[in-house]
Design an enzyme around this catalytic site. Structure first.
Site, mmCIF file in Angstrom:
data_model
loop_
_atom_site.group_PDB
_atom_site.id
_atom_site.type_symbol
_atom_site.label_atom_id
_atom_site.label_comp_id
_atom_site.label_asym_id
_atom_site.label_seq_id
_atom_site.Cartn_x
_atom_site.Cartn_y
_atom_site.Cartn_z
ATOM 1 C CD1 TRP A 72 -2.153 -2.152 2.175
ATOM 2 C CD2 TRP A 72 -2.955 -1.360 -0.028
ATOM 3 N NE1 TRP A 72 -3.008 -3.185 1.548
ATOM 4 C CE2 TRP A 72 -3.379 -2.764 0.734
ATOM 5 C CE3 TRP A 72 -3.302 -0.901 -1.195
ATOM 6 C CZ2 TRP A 72 -4.401 -3.422 -0.218
ATOM 7 C CZ3 TRP A 72 -4.169 -1.554 -1.873
ATOM 8 C CH2 TRP A 72 -4.922 -2.650 -1.402
ATOM 9 C CG ASP A 90 -3.160 3.982 4.321
ATOM 10 O OD1 ASP A 90 -4.212 3.809 5.042
ATOM 11 O OD2 ASP A 90 -2.779 3.315 3.150
ATOM 12 C CE LYS A 128 -8.303 -3.342 4.169
ATOM 13 N NZ LYS A 128 -7.440 -2.384 3.782
HETATM 14 C C1 PLP Z 1 -6.845 -1.918 2.359
HETATM 15 C C2 PLP Z 1 -5.876 -1.097 2.401
HETATM 16 C C3 PLP Z 1 -5.771 0.041 1.338
HETATM 17 C C4 PLP Z 1 -6.686 0.001 0.189
HETATM 18 O O1 PLP Z 1 -8.160 0.561 0.575
HETATM 19 P P1 PLP Z 1 -9.091 0.756 -0.669
HETATM 20 O O2 PLP Z 1 -10.292 1.261 0.385
HETATM 21 O O3 PLP Z 1 -9.427 -0.603 -1.227
HETATM 22 O O4 PLP Z 1 -8.567 1.811 -1.633
HETATM 23 C C5 PLP Z 1 -5.105 0.942 1.486
HETATM 24 N N1 PLP Z 1 -4.029 1.084 2.423
HETATM 25 C C6 PLP Z 1 -3.934 0.020 3.608
HETATM 26 C C7 PLP Z 1 -3.022 0.347 4.561
HETATM 27 C C8 PLP Z 1 -5.181 -0.840 3.466
HETATM 28 O O5 PLP Z 1 -5.258 -1.844 4.305
#
Ligand code: PLP
Length: 355
Positions: free
Chosen positions: A99, A166, A190
């Site tokens: 990511w 993030d 998540k």
């Molecule tokens: C799942 C995830 C993403 C991607 O998320 P989307 O909503 O599918 O774009 C980005 N960063 C992290 C740390 C993730 O766990």
């Protein structure tokens, strides 16, 4: 049979959150309409957004001067929105996983980027610590929890330049000092809601500093001014997020979530370290409390499929590791009970006794 949901995302939510959301999808607060068929501008929907924002601020202790936004597009859209809005000359990235790398790749479209450090050569099995953040960078980007590899930066780091994080997979799992960050974002699927909504916490004064034109929908200021209602926001996922926020508050807030996260992770890592069949995949000091990755020890490698079947028969769901790591990954988000982890540990012990 009782199922224990260890999916990495979309993932486990508290049962009462799903019940409340399902009920609102049939009849929203006695209105006779489903939440799905109501206007986002309806008088009785605005309080949902207002209360969700207020609870974000309360639970994370967000200081004055920050806005909370609910957007579409996922965390992946933020990979481009962040540099679109913040990158004028140069941006620095810590590359700790897939990511993080994807976020860096998008930033490269907008200007100079610096990868300050990476653990890519060792399959992202640790968090690099010896690095320098360029003092002339517009911002420094980190991924606090690496969902795929199971490493985590579980503290608020100091950065000489605006810090962007993030937090898709560890938001609301511990208290954070929001004042150390210029921008925090994440997909909600998540640890916060069903798929479909993306949260952004942004310090207002970092915006409006780049010289490029920004498309209206990708400009954070559009959504601040519009109160996340510039266009139609994902109404049901926002409602679901609100139910989770209420649940977190009722459970004792992020301090209580942190305590539970430690309890679950301590149990599972202790078993991984003790059990002769298994071993962890990442440096101990960087172990994630959210996504717990483990593989079979080399001499037991051929038992992997057997253990998967054994655990599945006992109600474990979603423990297959990401294809880039292999083995197993037990995602232990806020809604995972200690009892769920105990059930997985019991599986590991019973399987060990058979071999
Ligand atoms: C799942 C995830 C993403 C991607 O998320 P989307 O909503 O599918 O774009 C980005 N960063 C992290 C740390 C993730 O766990």
């Amino acid at each position: 049979m009782k199922k224990y949901n260890f999916n990495a995302g979309p993932s486990i939510l508290p049962k009462e959150v799903m019940e409340a959301t399902a009920a609102a999808c049939l009849d929203f607060e006695g209105s006779g309409l489903s939440l799905m068929e109501m206007s986002h501008r309806a008088k009785n929907f605005q309080p949902v957004v207002d209360e969700a924002i207020a609870l974000f601020k309360e639970l994370l202790n967000i200081p004055e001067g920050y806005s909370v936004l609910f957007l579409g597009g996922g965390a992946s859209m933020q990979f481009c929105m962040v540099p679109y809005n913040l990158l004028e000359h140069k941006a620095a990235y810590l590359n700790t996983g897939v990511w993080a790398k994807k976020a860096l790749k998008e930033a490269q479209l907008f200007g100079e980027t610096v990868e300050v450090a990476t653990s890519a050569e060792s399959t992202y099995s640790f968090i690099p610590k010896d690095y320098e953040i360029p003092a002339d960078a517009d911002y420094f980007h980190i991924t606090t929890n690496n969902t795929i590899y199971g490493t985590e930066i579980r503290h608020d780091i100091d950065s000489p330049v605006p810090l962007v994080a993030d937090m898709s997979s560890d938001i609301f799992s511990r208290p954070i000092d929001v004042s150390k960050y210029a921008l925090i974002y994440g997909g909600a699927q998540k640890n916060l809601s069903m798929a479909g909504v993306t949260f952004v916490i942004v310090r207002d004064d970092i915006l409006g500093k780049v010289t490029r034109q920004i498309p209206t929908m990708l400009d954070y200021r559009t959504h601040i001014k519009g109160g996340s209602m510039f266009n139609t926001p994902p109404t049901v996922p926002i409602y679901c997020a609100l139910q989770t926020l209420k649940w977190i508050k009722k459970m004792g807030g992020v301090e209580a979530m942190d305590k539970l996260a430690h309890e679950r992770a301590d149990l599972l890592y202790a078993e991984i370290d003790r059990n002769k069949l298994f071993r962890g995949t990442v440096a101990k000091e960087d172990r994630s409390l959210m996504n717990i990755c483990f593989v079979m020890n080399d001499e037991y490698k051929d038992l992997e499929a057997d253990f998967m079947a054994f655990a599945t028969e006992r109600g474990m769901v979603g423990i297959k590791g990401h294809r880039s790591v292999g083995g197993f990954r037990a995602s232990c988000y806020n809604a995972m009970s200690v009892e769920g982890v105990e059930a997985l540990v019991k599986c590991m012990q019973e399987f060990e006794a058979m071999h």
